[in-house]
Write a protein that holds these residues in place. Structure first.
Motif, PDB file in Angstrom:
ATOM      1  N   GLU A  64      69.856  60.334-102.920  1.00  0.00           N
ATOM      2  CA  GLU A  64      70.717  60.533-101.891  1.00  0.00           C
ATOM      3  C   GLU A  64      69.624  60.346-100.633  1.00  0.00           C
ATOM      4  O   GLU A  64      69.207  61.501-100.549  1.00  0.00           O
ATOM      5  CB  GLU A  64      71.659  61.554-101.837  1.00  0.00           C
ATOM      6  N   LEU A  65      69.524  59.165-100.205  1.00  0.00           N
ATOM      7  CA  LEU A  65      68.469  59.230 -99.067  1.00  0.00           C
ATOM      8  C   LEU A  65      69.155  59.046 -97.620  1.00  0.00           C
ATOM      9  O   LEU A  65      70.173  58.627 -97.561  1.00  0.00           O
ATOM     10  CB  LEU A  65      67.764  57.882 -99.276  1.00  0.00           C
ATOM     11  N   PRO A  66      68.735  59.878 -96.622  1.00  0.00           N
ATOM     12  CA  PRO A  66      69.306  59.700 -95.256  1.00  0.00           C
ATOM     13  C   PRO A  66      69.284  58.530 -94.692  1.00  0.00           C
ATOM     14  O   PRO A  66      68.589  57.477 -95.008  1.00  0.00           O
ATOM     15  CB  PRO A  66      68.581  60.826 -94.339  1.00  0.00           C
ATOM     16  N   ASP A  67      69.767  58.294 -93.500  1.00  0.00           N
ATOM     17  CA  ASP A  67      69.991  56.609 -92.935  1.00  0.00           C
ATOM     18  C   ASP A  67      68.435  56.513 -92.523  1.00  0.00           C
ATOM     19  O   ASP A  67      67.840  57.354 -91.718  1.00  0.00           O
ATOM     20  CB  ASP A  67      70.685  56.906 -91.572  1.00  0.00           C
ATOM     21  N   GLY A  68      68.107  55.370 -92.739  1.00  0.00           N
ATOM     22  CA  GLY A  68      66.853  55.076 -92.439  1.00  0.00           C
ATOM     23  C   GLY A  68      66.159  55.305 -90.974  1.00  0.00           C
ATOM     24  O   GLY A  68      65.193  55.543 -90.605  1.00  0.00           O
ATOM     25  N   GLU A  69      67.297  55.035 -90.006  1.00  0.00           N
ATOM     26  CA  GLU A  69      66.958  55.128 -88.693  1.00  0.00           C
ATOM     27  C   GLU A  69      66.857  56.244 -87.986  1.00  0.00           C
ATOM     28  O   GLU A  69      65.765  56.559 -87.246  1.00  0.00           O
ATOM     29  CB  GLU A  69      68.102  54.218 -87.795  1.00  0.00           C
ATOM     30  N   GLU A  70      67.381  57.431 -88.818  1.00  0.00           N
ATOM     31  CA  GLU A  70      67.329  58.629 -88.095  1.00  0.00           C
ATOM     32  C   GLU A  70      66.242  59.540 -89.032  1.00  0.00           C
ATOM     33  O   GLU A  70      65.465  60.162 -88.391  1.00  0.00           O
ATOM     34  CB  GLU A  70      68.732  59.303 -88.604  1.00  0.00           C
ATOM     35  N   ARG A  71      66.100  59.084 -90.204  1.00  0.00           N
ATOM     36  CA  ARG A  71      65.066  59.792 -91.081  1.00  0.00           C
ATOM     37  C   ARG A  71      64.680  58.816 -92.253  1.00  0.00           C
ATOM     38  O   ARG A  71      64.958  58.813 -93.235  1.00  0.00           O
ATOM     39  CB  ARG A  71      65.775  61.219 -91.850  1.00  0.00           C
ATOM     40  N   ARG A  74      60.428  57.221 -97.924  1.00  0.00           N
ATOM     41  CA  ARG A  74      59.845  56.026 -98.927  1.00  0.00           C
ATOM     42  C   ARG A  74      59.097  56.909-100.020  1.00  0.00           C
ATOM     43  O   ARG A  74      58.472  57.942 -99.896  1.00  0.00           O
ATOM     44  CB  ARG A  74      58.850  55.377 -98.028  1.00  0.00           C
ATOM     45  N   VAL A  75      59.438  56.575-101.149  1.00  0.00           N
ATOM     46  CA  VAL A  75      58.889  57.222-102.486  1.00  0.00           C
ATOM     47  C   VAL A  75      58.104  56.217-103.072  1.00  0.00           C
ATOM     48  O   VAL A  75      58.312  54.998-103.471  1.00  0.00           O
ATOM     49  CB  VAL A  75      59.924  57.437-103.556  1.00  0.00           C
ATOM     50  N   THR A  76      56.687  56.691-103.247  1.00  0.00           N
ATOM     51  CA  THR A  76      55.685  55.697-103.879  1.00  0.00           C
ATOM     52  C   THR A  76      55.019  56.404-104.923  1.00  0.00           C
ATOM     53  O   THR A  76      54.966  57.644-105.194  1.00  0.00           O
ATOM     54  CB  THR A  76      54.651  55.480-102.948  1.00  0.00           C
ATOM     55  N   GLY A  77      54.772  55.552-106.085  1.00  0.00           N
ATOM     56  CA  GLY A  77      54.293  55.966-107.248  1.00  0.00           C
ATOM     57  C   GLY A  77      52.525  56.265-107.169  1.00  0.00           C
ATOM     58  O   GLY A  77      52.108  56.010-105.863  1.00  0.00           O
ATOM     59  N   GLU A  78      52.127  56.742-108.299  1.00  0.00           N
ATOM     60  CA  GLU A  78      50.616  56.916-108.351  1.00  0.00           C
ATOM     61  C   GLU A  78      49.861  55.714-108.139  1.00  0.00           C
ATOM     62  O   GLU A  78      48.741  55.542-107.646  1.00  0.00           O
ATOM     63  CB  GLU A  78      50.203  57.675-109.596  1.00  0.00           C
ATOM     64  N   ASP A  79      50.638  54.563-108.411  1.00  0.00           N
ATOM     65  CA  ASP A  79      49.928  53.173-108.178  1.00  0.00           C
ATOM     66  C   ASP A  79      50.240  52.549-106.807  1.00  0.00           C
ATOM     67  O   ASP A  79      49.806  51.560-106.767  1.00  0.00           O
ATOM     68  CB  ASP A  79      50.403  52.164-109.324  1.00  0.00           C
ATOM     69  N   GLY A  80      50.840  53.298-105.968  1.00  0.00           N
ATOM     70  CA  GLY A  80      51.037  52.873-104.540  1.00  0.00           C
ATOM     71  C   GLY A  80      52.241  52.016-104.506  1.00  0.00           C
ATOM     72  O   GLY A  80      52.520  51.427-103.461  1.00  0.00           O
ATOM     73  N   LYS A  81      52.854  51.700-105.628  1.00  0.00           N
ATOM     74  CA  LYS A  81      54.149  50.688-105.479  1.00  0.00           C
ATOM     75  C   LYS A  81      55.473  51.798-104.938  1.00  0.00           C
ATOM     76  O   LYS A  81      55.552  52.774-105.356  1.00  0.00           O
ATOM     77  CB  LYS A  81      54.623  49.993-107.000  1.00  0.00           C
ATOM     78  N   GLY A 123      56.679  63.009-117.181  1.00  0.00           N
ATOM     79  CA  GLY A 123      55.121  62.688-116.769  1.00  0.00           C
ATOM     80  C   GLY A 123      55.020  61.894-115.606  1.00  0.00           C
ATOM     81  O   GLY A 123      55.762  60.928-115.529  1.00  0.00           O
ATOM     82  N   GLY A 124      54.074  62.240-114.904  1.00  0.00           N
ATOM     83  CA  GLY A 124      53.710  61.485-113.779  1.00  0.00           C
ATOM     84  C   GLY A 124      54.004  62.100-112.425  1.00  0.00           C
ATOM     85  O   GLY A 124      55.058  63.032-112.460  1.00  0.00           O
ATOM     86  N   THR A 125      53.796  61.575-111.243  1.00  0.00           N
ATOM     87  CA  THR A 125      54.075  62.264-110.101  1.00  0.00           C
ATOM     88  C   THR A 125      54.238  61.056-109.020  1.00  0.00           C
ATOM     89  O   THR A 125      53.797  59.819-109.180  1.00  0.00           O
ATOM     90  CB  THR A 125      52.906  63.214-109.383  1.00  0.00           C
ATOM     91  N   VAL A 126      55.112  61.421-108.006  1.00  0.00           N
ATOM     92  CA  VAL A 126      55.406  60.664-106.969  1.00  0.00           C
ATOM     93  C   VAL A 126      55.141  61.294-105.777  1.00  0.00           C
ATOM     94  O   VAL A 126      55.225  62.312-105.658  1.00  0.00           O
ATOM     95  CB  VAL A 126      56.515  59.705-107.168  1.00  0.00           C
ATOM     96  N   THR A 127      55.081  60.511-104.606  1.00  0.00           N
ATOM     97  CA  THR A 127      54.888  61.192-103.172  1.00  0.00           C
ATOM     98  C   THR A 127      56.066  60.430-102.456  1.00  0.00           C
ATOM     99  O   THR A 127      56.252  59.325-102.474  1.00  0.00           O
ATOM    100  CB  THR A 127      53.771  60.639-102.599  1.00  0.00           C
ATOM    101  N   VAL A 128      56.661  61.700-101.768  1.00  0.00           N
ATOM    102  CA  VAL A 128      57.843  61.616-101.138  1.00  0.00           C
ATOM    103  C   VAL A 128      57.463  61.578 -99.377  1.00  0.00           C
ATOM    104  O   VAL A 128      56.820  62.446 -99.052  1.00  0.00           O
ATOM    105  CB  VAL A 128      59.014  62.506-101.241  1.00  0.00           C
ATOM    106  N   HIS A 129      57.520  60.503 -98.611  1.00  0.00           N
ATOM    107  CA  HIS A 129      57.211  60.265 -97.461  1.00  0.00           C
ATOM    108  C   HIS A 129      58.246  60.204 -96.481  1.00  0.00           C
ATOM    109  O   HIS A 129      59.315  59.499 -96.886  1.00  0.00           O
ATOM    110  CB  HIS A 129      56.316  59.013 -96.823  1.00  0.00           C
ATOM    111  N   ALA A 130      58.592  61.145 -95.581  1.00  0.00           N
ATOM    112  CA  ALA A 130      59.943  61.266 -94.797  1.00  0.00           C
ATOM    113  C   ALA A 130      59.406  61.620 -93.474  1.00  0.00           C
ATOM    114  O   ALA A 130      58.579  61.862 -92.813  1.00  0.00           O
ATOM    115  CB  ALA A 130      60.800  62.467 -95.291  1.00  0.00           C
ATOM    116  N   GLY A 131      60.364  60.800 -92.519  1.00  0.00           N
ATOM    117  CA  GLY A 131      60.060  60.870 -91.174  1.00  0.00           C
ATOM    118  C   GLY A 131      61.108  61.383 -90.289  1.00  0.00           C
ATOM    119  O   GLY A 131      62.250  61.303 -90.749  1.00  0.00           O
TER     120      GLY A 131
END
Length: 434
Positions: A64-71, A74-81, A123-131
């Motif tokens: 459940e991701l918020p509206d892109g214009e408001e917030r 982006r979720v990226t993996g360890e490989d940057g994808k 296993g593995g981690t991802v990074t969540v970037h929110a604005g």
């Protein structure tokens, strides 16, 4: 700039301007910091919410991701994808540096970013970037800035106007004082006085001090006028008498009254010396600070006086030191002795003693004394109580005036009272220099 009102208005306006600009900058800085921190908090809350979903094993396509214009998120993996992103999110720049830009549906805007790591089940981690958008912060700061830019000149104009009016009202009495002083200067009428305002501020004190100065100046000028008139009158008689005797002597040498001419010349010389001394005293001449024994001065001056019909008895101790002009104080003693011998019947006495921090010199006679009502008037210039006597016998009426002026300039006093023998006592009190 000559106007006090203008200087006061400009000064007050500048002070208020500096204060308001400083306060405005501080408000803008605080507002911007607060709104930026709020955006950062919103971005972090959004990132943690998405990270919590990933920790719970929610698939990327069901997040459940918020509206892109408001917030934008982006979720990226360890490989940057990119594993997941908000709808219509096309690009995200500066996400790792807290502040950056994001392009959503073709529009690029500034955002505050937060990054949160999440653990993927298995296993593995991802990074969540929110604005969180910074548009509201920019809009609020701009609105406040524009309001300040519009309101500041208006407020400064009000401050300048109020200061001008208040200063004008405060300085109105000063203008009245100035106008009256100008009128006094133009008319040379020292009896006029400047208006005193009802207030108890510095302007009222200035007006009262100005009136006191005018009163002292009027007294001084009037005294000077009387002095000049009396001096002219006193000088006219001996000069006329001497001229008459010389003219008679020139026409009839056998009728020349040499003793009379000498007497008139001596009296004229003494009067000129008295007038010169008074002029120096009025000009503020300060006596010397020579230290000497007043008792020794009395004994010396009495011993050098010519024989007179009334003898002078002296009672003066030792160590009665005073500081001042020996010549002027000798003149005071001589004037007091002349006055006493002129009025005494059989005896004159001079006594010198110390009373606390003062040295007292008293001259007594056994004459008629001085009436109570005249004990201050006799110290005025050209005043003679015995007007029935001739001027030659009574003098010009300057001796006691000179004596009191000299006493005051030595920090002392000269008063008169009743002597033990019923005559007059003149008492000179001077600071002891021991």
């Amino acid at each position: 700039m000559r106007s006090v009102r203008a200087r006061a208005a400009i000064g007050a306006t500048l002070v208020v301007a500096v204060a308001l600009i400083g306060a405005g900058l501080a408000v803008l800085l605080v507002l911007r910091t607060h709104l930026t921190d709020r955006a950062a908090l919103e971005a972090e809350v959004t990132a943690r919410d998405v990270a919590a979903q990933i920790d719970l094993g929610v698939p990327y396509d069901r997040l459940e991701l918020p509206d892109g214009e408001e917030r934008p998120v982006r979720v990226t993996g360890e490989d940057g994808k990119v594993r997941a992103a908000s709808e219509d999110l096309e690009a995200m720049s500066g996400a790792d540096e807290e502040s950056g830009t994001a392009t959503v549906d073709g529009e690029t805007a500034d955002y505050r970013f937060a990054a949160v790591e999440a653990t993927v089940p298995g296993g593995g981690t991802v990074t969540v970037h929110a604005g969180a958008p910074l548009a509201a912060e920019r809009e609020a700061v701009g609105t406040v800035r524009d309001a300040m830019l519009i309101g500041l000149p208006v407020l400064l104009a009000v401050v300048a106007g109020v200061t001008w009016l208040v200063t004008q009202r405060a300085l109105r009495p000063v203008e009245g004082i100035r106008a009256e002083m100008a009128a006094i200067t133009a008319s040379a009428d020292l009896s006029r006085r400047v208006p005193v305002p009802d207030s108890r501020d510095e302007v009222a004190r200035l007006a009262r001090t100005t009136n006191d100065t005018l009163a002292a100046l009027e007294t001084s000028v009037e005294r000077q006028r009387r002095f000049v008139a009396d001096a002219s009158h006193e000088l006219r008689n001996p000069i006329a008498s001497l001229r008459t005797q010389l003219e008679v002597g020139a026409a009839h040498p056998d009728l020349l009254d040499v003793p009379g001419a000498v007497a008139d010349t001596v009296r004229l010389q003494q009067l000129a010396a008295d007038l010169l001394l008074l002029a120096r005293l009025d000009a503020g001449e300060r006596p010397g600070r020579t230290r000497f024994d007043l008792g020794a001065l009395v004994r010396e001056e009495v011993s050098q006086r010519p024989a007179a019909r009334v003898p002078v008895a002296v009672d003066a101790g030792e160590g009665l030191d005073v500081a001042g002009s020996r010549g002027q104080l000798a003149r005071v003693l001589g004037n007091l002795l002349d006055n006493a011998q002129r009025h005494a019947r059989t005896a004159v006495s001079v006594s010198v003693w110390r009373a606390g921090d003062r040295v007292v010199l008293a001259v007594d006679d056994d004459g008629e004394g001085v009436p109570d009502a005249e004990r201050e008037r006799i110290f005025e210039r050209f005043v003679r109580l015995d007007e029935a006597r001739t001027r030659d016998a009574g003098g010009a009426g300057l001796g006691l005036a000179i004596a009191r002026d000299v006493a005051h300039r030595h920090g002392g006093t000269l008063t008169t009272s009743t002597a033990p023998r019923g005559g007059a006592r003149f008492e000179l009190r001077l600071p002891w220099a021991g």
